[in-house]
Structure formats: structure tokens, C-alpha cells
Design a protein around this motif. Structure first.
Motif, PDB file in Angstrom:
ATOM      1  N   ASN A   4       0.784  -1.239   0.000  1.00 32.92           N
ATOM      2  CA  ASN A   4       0.000   0.000   0.000  1.00 32.92           C
ATOM      3  C   ASN A   4       0.818   1.292   0.000  1.00 32.92           C
ATOM      4  OD1 ASN A   4       0.618   0.541   2.724  1.00 32.92           O
ATOM      5  ND2 ASN A   4      -1.381  -0.078   3.488  1.00 32.92           N
ATOM      6  N   ILE A   5       2.008   1.220  -0.595  1.00 31.20           N
ATOM      7  CA  ILE A   5       2.774   2.443  -0.861  1.00 31.20           C
ATOM      8  C   ILE A   5       3.045   2.483  -2.350  1.00 31.20           C
ATOM      9  CG2 ILE A   5       5.091   3.448  -0.673  1.00 31.20           C
ATOM     10  CD1 ILE A   5       5.048   3.130   2.203  1.00 31.20           C
ATOM     11  N   ALA A   6       2.836   3.638  -2.973  1.00 31.34           N
ATOM     12  CA  ALA A   6       3.090   3.727  -4.414  1.00 31.34           C
ATOM     13  C   ALA A   6       3.878   4.987  -4.727  1.00 31.34           C
ATOM     14  CB  ALA A   6       1.775   3.722  -5.178  1.00 31.34           C
ATOM     15  N   VAL A   7       4.580   4.948  -5.846  1.00 31.27           N
ATOM     16  CA  VAL A   7       5.388   6.090  -6.260  1.00 31.27           C
ATOM     17  C   VAL A   7       4.930   6.557  -7.639  1.00 31.27           C
ATOM     18  CG1 VAL A   7       7.714   6.924  -6.713  1.00 31.27           C
ATOM     19  CG2 VAL A   7       7.349   5.156  -4.985  1.00 31.27           C
ATOM     20  N   GLY A   8       4.634   7.846  -7.744  1.00 29.40           N
ATOM     21  CA  GLY A   8       4.277   8.426  -9.038  1.00 29.40           C
ATOM     22  C   GLY A   8       5.471   9.209  -9.567  1.00 29.40           C
ATOM     23  N   LEU A   9       5.732   9.068 -10.864  1.00 27.83           N
ATOM     24  CA  LEU A   9       6.840   9.804 -11.467  1.00 27.83           C
ATOM     25  C   LEU A   9       6.280  10.615 -12.631  1.00 27.83           C
ATOM     26  CD1 LEU A   9       9.968  10.106 -11.362  1.00 27.83           C
ATOM     27  CD2 LEU A   9      10.074   8.364 -13.125  1.00 27.83           C
ATOM     28  N   LEU A 180       9.576  -0.062 -13.873  1.00 27.99           N
ATOM     29  CA  LEU A 180       8.355   0.537 -14.424  1.00 27.99           C
ATOM     30  C   LEU A 180       7.168  -0.334 -14.048  1.00 27.99           C
ATOM     31  CD1 LEU A 180       7.084   2.627 -16.333  1.00 27.99           C
ATOM     32  CD2 LEU A 180       7.538   1.083 -18.203  1.00 27.99           C
ATOM     33  N   GLU A 181       6.324   0.181 -13.163  1.00 26.13           N
ATOM     34  CA  GLU A 181       5.218  -0.649 -12.700  1.00 26.13           C
ATOM     35  C   GLU A 181       3.949  -0.403 -13.517  1.00 26.13           C
ATOM     36  OE1 GLU A 181       3.787  -1.972  -8.362  1.00 26.13           O
ATOM     37  OE2 GLU A 181       3.602   0.172  -8.748  1.00 26.13           O
ATOM     38  N   GLY A 182       3.773   0.843 -13.938  1.00 25.75           N
ATOM     39  CA  GLY A 182       2.560   1.126 -14.696  1.00 25.75           C
ATOM     40  C   GLY A 182       2.705   2.383 -15.520  1.00 25.75           C
ATOM     41  N   ARG A 385      -3.531   0.162  -8.700  1.00 25.44           N
ATOM     42  CA  ARG A 385      -2.959  -0.995  -9.397  1.00 25.44           C
ATOM     43  C   ARG A 385      -2.543  -2.068  -8.394  1.00 25.44           C
ATOM     44  NH1 ARG A 385      -0.153   1.713 -13.094  1.00 25.44           N
ATOM     45  NH2 ARG A 385      -1.401   1.261 -14.911  1.00 25.44           N
ATOM     46  N   GLN A 386      -1.986  -1.616  -7.257  1.00 24.44           N
ATOM     47  CA  GLN A 386      -1.585  -2.585  -6.227  1.00 24.44           C
ATOM     48  C   GLN A 386      -2.784  -3.313  -5.662  1.00 24.44           C
ATOM     49  OE1 GLN A 386       0.696  -0.619  -3.246  1.00 24.44           O
ATOM     50  NE2 GLN A 386       2.451  -0.351  -4.589  1.00 24.44           N
ATOM     51  N   GLU A 387      -3.869  -2.558  -5.427  1.00 29.48           N
ATOM     52  CA  GLU A 387      -5.073  -3.191  -4.881  1.00 29.48           C
ATOM     53  C   GLU A 387      -5.593  -4.258  -5.840  1.00 29.48           C
ATOM     54  OE1 GLU A 387      -7.740   0.034  -3.957  1.00 29.48           O
ATOM     55  OE2 GLU A 387      -6.345   0.770  -2.457  1.00 29.48           O
ATOM     56  N   ARG A 388      -5.525  -3.915  -7.152  1.00 28.37           N
ATOM     57  CA  ARG A 388      -5.980  -4.883  -8.159  1.00 28.37           C
ATOM     58  C   ARG A 388      -5.145  -6.152  -8.106  1.00 28.37           C
ATOM     59  NH1 ARG A 388      -6.840  -1.243 -12.488  1.00 28.37           N
ATOM     60  NH2 ARG A 388      -4.836  -1.759 -13.375  1.00 28.37           N
ATOM     61  N   LYS A 389      -3.812  -5.948  -8.004  1.00 28.75           N
ATOM     62  CA  LYS A 389      -2.915  -7.114  -7.978  1.00 28.75           C
ATOM     63  C   LYS A 389      -3.218  -7.975  -6.756  1.00 28.75           C
ATOM     64  CE  LYS A 389       1.066  -5.709 -10.668  1.00 28.75           C
ATOM     65  NZ  LYS A 389       2.155  -4.747 -10.584  1.00 28.75           N
ATOM     66  N   ASP A 424      -2.118  -1.618 -18.772  1.00 26.65           N
ATOM     67  CA  ASP A 424      -1.347  -2.659 -18.097  1.00 26.65           C
ATOM     68  C   ASP A 424      -0.631  -3.519 -19.129  1.00 26.65           C
ATOM     69  OD1 ASP A 424      -2.310  -1.649 -15.822  1.00 26.65           O
ATOM     70  OD2 ASP A 424      -3.693  -3.275 -15.343  1.00 26.65           O
ATOM     71  N   LYS A 425      -1.377  -3.828 -20.200  1.00 26.18           N
ATOM     72  CA  LYS A 425      -0.763  -4.662 -21.248  1.00 26.18           C
ATOM     73  C   LYS A 425       0.366  -3.896 -21.929  1.00 26.18           C
ATOM     74  CE  LYS A 425      -5.220  -6.799 -22.050  1.00 26.18           C
ATOM     75  NZ  LYS A 425      -6.379  -6.742 -22.902  1.00 26.18           N
ATOM     76  N   LEU A 426       0.138  -2.605 -22.137  1.00 28.48           N
ATOM     77  CA  LEU A 426       1.177  -1.783 -22.776  1.00 28.48           C
ATOM     78  C   LEU A 426       2.423  -1.759 -21.892  1.00 28.48           C
ATOM     79  CD1 LEU A 426       1.810   0.332 -25.109  1.00 28.48           C
ATOM     80  CD2 LEU A 426       1.281   2.038 -23.421  1.00 28.48           C
ATOM     81  N   THR A 427       2.208  -1.600 -20.581  1.00 26.39           N
ATOM     82  CA  THR A 427       3.337  -1.585 -19.643  1.00 26.39           C
ATOM     83  C   THR A 427       4.143  -2.872 -19.792  1.00 26.39           C
ATOM     84  OG1 THR A 427       1.926  -0.391 -18.104  1.00 26.39           O
ATOM     85  CG2 THR A 427       3.969  -1.248 -17.226  1.00 26.39           C
TER      86      THR A 427
END
Length: 438
Positions: A4-9, A180-182, A385-389, A424-427
């Protein structure tokens, strides 16, 4: 990596922002650390110098790590830039057996069909967003799953971009030692950060004025209807001031921020700013009236281009009217009297969008600046995205372990897994490409 921690760039034209956030117990986003660096290798949202971009990314990441004492590994990155365009497309499938109800697979099949559209060389489809469906000619269906029908068709909003530009961004991230997560479309990220659900339902245009580009996202009935990237932003305003007043860029930028206004009627003739001359030369005197005239001319041009895109979406039709008007965000939204000018040009209600819609109540004022709208949106996207995973993992485990149910216990309704977004598929494709390209 702690959950439950995410990083936006946010890789922008003027700045690169790394933002670390987590969800608190109230479901709000708490920002743990933020780092920003001057962006040197990006022009109009597109990477044009890999080495400089890598350095800037590392700087921003280190600053965010120092502020939060948390090691950054995975990042969610936004893509924008002048190569992004969008189009409307309708497609249909004929179902082999109309006695069965429509399910996820049918929709997947329909969406995959859109991906076969022929694009210009080097372009690829980034996003396929279904607008509304038709089943056997019955129109305006929001959710066709569970209905009977032989022919399923839909209107799609298709976003297209240059695959090389996206791969370059991926390359920079990988070379900066990050994963690169997403990937998310920047106008969508900003929209998630600053718009309320009511606005998206009523109809709203989000204008994100960045340094190199201005992004537009139009929502109506809760669905994104139109996106566009206009290759102008705050930087061209600075350029104009620099040219118009014959001063250096740093001074032009300061003038714009401190004294700039989008409305020339505001300033009196006798208000003057004195700018120190270069190396022993006499100082320059600039009237604020002239300054705001220069700014006004360029801002009108940007706003008019955006307004053309809003009209392209069809804002003038009664059914497509954007009741909530316009929301301005991004660094450029901080320009004085911009709101009034936008209202004057478009005749639409306008407000400035601060990314505090989903942030924890005690967030720092600095973070809730329109400057950080995209970064906050990317953090939110990473958390989602993490919650989905997590949900997918739990589902897989449930499939593996057969459950022994007591007879009388009612089974909880099964939540349908969220459809994997094309991003997600593109990632994954960008990741695969980078892994195999070395």
C-alpha cells in the motif's frame, strides 16, 4: 517493498517529480515524500536527451527518498507529449451463440478487435475506452454484461501515441535503476486527482497547463469522452516575454510568476518593474501593462486551441453539454486572472483544480498546489494498481485451495475482477521490449 505504498513519477518538460504516497485508514492518500528536479532532457512532453533525463529522474527520486526514508523501487509514470492524439471509432462483434449472456470475454474480444485498427507508422494504440454499447441495435447501454444478444457493438474513444517515445521513457526509468510498474495517460491522472465524481457525471473539461504541453480531458456521464494534447504550455509564455522584453529566460520566468497576469486591463500605465542589466549594463524598465499584453496574447491562443477541442467533442450539442464547465490545473493554472480570461473566451464556468480531492486532510499546502496534480494522480493510480494485484492474488489462492463450505452458509457474491486495462498490457509490452533489447 512495503504494501500500500506507491510512487508516481511525473516526467514533465520543466520539472520531474517523484512522489511517494500511501493510503491511510480512511482511504485517503497520504504523501510521505516528494522530490523534484529541473527537467533538462524533455521537450514538449517528449524525451529528447536520454542521459539528462536519467540524471533528473535520479535526482528527484533521491530527494523523495531522503524526505520519506523509503527506498523507491517501482514507479507509475505518466505519458503525455505532442505525439498523443485521439479518435472515435465504432466496432461490433457477432456472437456465435445468442442464447448465452454476454460476458467479459465478449467485451475483451470486441476491444481486441479495435486494436487491429491500422495506424500511422510508428504509432500504437495506448488506450481503448468503451463509451457506450449497443446490443442488437438497442442503444445507450452502459454495461452489457449479463444481457442476451447476438450483435454487440460499441463506440470507442481510442488514444494513439508514438511507441518509440513511450519506450524512451521506459528506457530512462530502467537506466535510472527503477522498475516501471505502470503507465498512465497524464490527462487521466490529473483528472483523477482534481475532479469530483459529480463533475465527471455532469460533464467537465479538465485543462492541465504544463510547461511544454497543455492536456485536455473531457468527461460526461462519468466516462472520459475526449482527450487531446496541445503542444504549448507555460514555456512559450516565458519565451514570448524573453523575446518581447529582450531579457534572459530566468528573468522572464520570474517576471511571469511574480507580476504576470492574463488580463491586461488590470495594470495601470505607470506600474514599472526594473530588471538588473547583464554584467554592468543599465537596468531595463518594463511596464506591467506590456508584460500582461504579451502574456495575454499567448494565453488567448492556448485557450482558443483547447476550446476548439472542446467543441470537437461536441459541447455545443444539448446532450453533450458540459454542465460543470472547466477545471484548470497544472503549473500554468497559477497565472493571475486566468480563470476570468477562460470564462470570457469560452463562456463556461471555470474553477482552479487543486489535487486535494483524495489527499489526507493534514497534507502540506505545497503538495495541494495545481503544480502537483499529475504526480498525485499517478500515486493514486499506482495504489489502485496494487489493490488490483492483491485482489487477483487472493482470487488465485482461492482457486488453488478448495474450500469446504458448511451447508447453510450463504456464499458472498463474487466480485468480478476488474478488466485489465490496456495500459497494463502496454506496460508489460514496454517492459518485455526493454528486457529483450539490451
Amino acid at each position: 517493498m512495503e504494501n500500500n505504498i506507491a510512487v508516481g513519477l511525473d516526467i514533465g518538460t520543466t520539472k520531474i517529480v517523484a512522489m511517494i504516497g500511501r493510503k491511510n485508514e480512511y482511504g485517503k492518500v497520504e504523501i510521505l515524500g516528494i522530490g523534484k528536479s529541473k527537467s533538462l532532457g524533455v521537450h514538449r512532453g517528449v524525451v529528447n536527451n536520454i542521459t539528462q533525463t536519467i540524471q533528473s529522474i535520479q535526482l528527484a527520486a533521491q530527494e523523495a527518498e531522503a524526505a520519506s526514508e523509503f527506498k523507491i523501487e517501482n514507479v507509475t509514470v505518466g505519458i503525455a507529449g505532442q505525439h498523443i492524439r485521439s479518435l472515435q471509432h465504432s466496432d461490433y462483434i457477432t456472437r456465435p451463440n445468442s442464447d448465452l449472456v454476454i460476458d467479459e470475454e465478449d467485451i475483451e474480444r470486441l476491444i481486441n478487435q479495435v486494436h487491429k485498427l491500422v495506424m500511422l507508422p510508428g504509432e500504437e494504440i495506448i488506450h481503448v475506452l468503451p463509451q457506450e454499447y449497443k446490443v442488437d441495435g438497442q442503444a445507450e447501454i452502459k454495461e452489457p454484461i449479463g444481457m442476451y444478444g447476438g450483435r454487440l457493438e460499441a463506440n470507442f474513444h481510442v488514444v494513439v501515441g508514438q511507441v518509440s517515445s513511450i519506450r524512451n521513457v521506459g528506457r530512462c526509468i530502467k537506466s535510472a535503476g527503477l522498475n516501471l510498474e505502470g503507465i498512465t495517460l497524464e490527462p487521466l491522472a490529473s483528472a483523477n486527482a482534481v475532479l469530483s465524481q459529480e463533475e465527471k457525471e455532469a460533464g467537465v473539461a479538465l485543462i492541465d497547463i504544463g510547461g511544454g504541453t497543455t492536456d485536455l480531458a473531457v468527461f460526461k456521464d462519468g466516462i472520459i469522452r475526449h482527450t487531446a494534447v496541445i503542444p504549448f504550455g507555460g514555456n512559450v509564455i516565458t519565451e514570448d516575454i524573453k523575446e518581447g522584453c529582450s531579457i534572459i529566460e530566468k528573468q522572464a520566468e520570474l517576471l511571469k510568476i511574480k507580476f504576470g497576469s492574463a488580463w491586461p486591463g488590470e495594470n495601470k500605465e505607470n506600474e514599472i518593474v526594473s530588471i538588473p542589466g547583464l554584467r554592468g549594463r543599465d537596468p531595463k524598465e518594463i511596464t506591467l501593462k506590456n508584460l500582461s499584453k504579451i502574456i495575454h496574447a499567448r494565453v488567448v491562443e492556448i485557450v482558443e486551441q483547447v476550446y476548439v477541442e472542446i467543441k470537437n467533442y461536441g459541447h455545443e450539442e444539448q446532450k453533450k453539454k458540459l454542465i460543470a464547465g472547466i477545471v484548470l490545473t497544472g503549473g500554468g493554472a497559477q497565472l493571475k486572472h486566468l480563470k476570468q480570461l477562460v470564462e470570457y473566451i469560452t463562456g463556461m464556468d471555470t474553477r482552479i483544480g487543486y489535487p486535494n480531492e483524495h489527499l489526507a486532510g493534514d497534507s502540506d499546502d505545497e503538495i495541494t498546489s495545481p503544480l502537483y496534480a499529475t504526480a498525485v494522480g499517478l500515486v493514486m493510480d499506482g495504489l489502485k494498481r496494487q489493490e488490483r494485484k492483491k485482489a487477483e492474488k487472493i482470487e488465485k489462492q482461492a482457486e488453488v485451495a478448495p474450500q469446504v463450505e458448511p451447508e447453510d452458509v450463504e456464499e458472498p457474491p463474487k466480485q468480478k475482477p476488474e478488466r485489465r486495462s490496456f495500459l497494463d498490457k502496454l506496460t508489460e509490452r514496454v517492459k518485455d521490449f526493454l528486457d529483450n533489447a539490451e
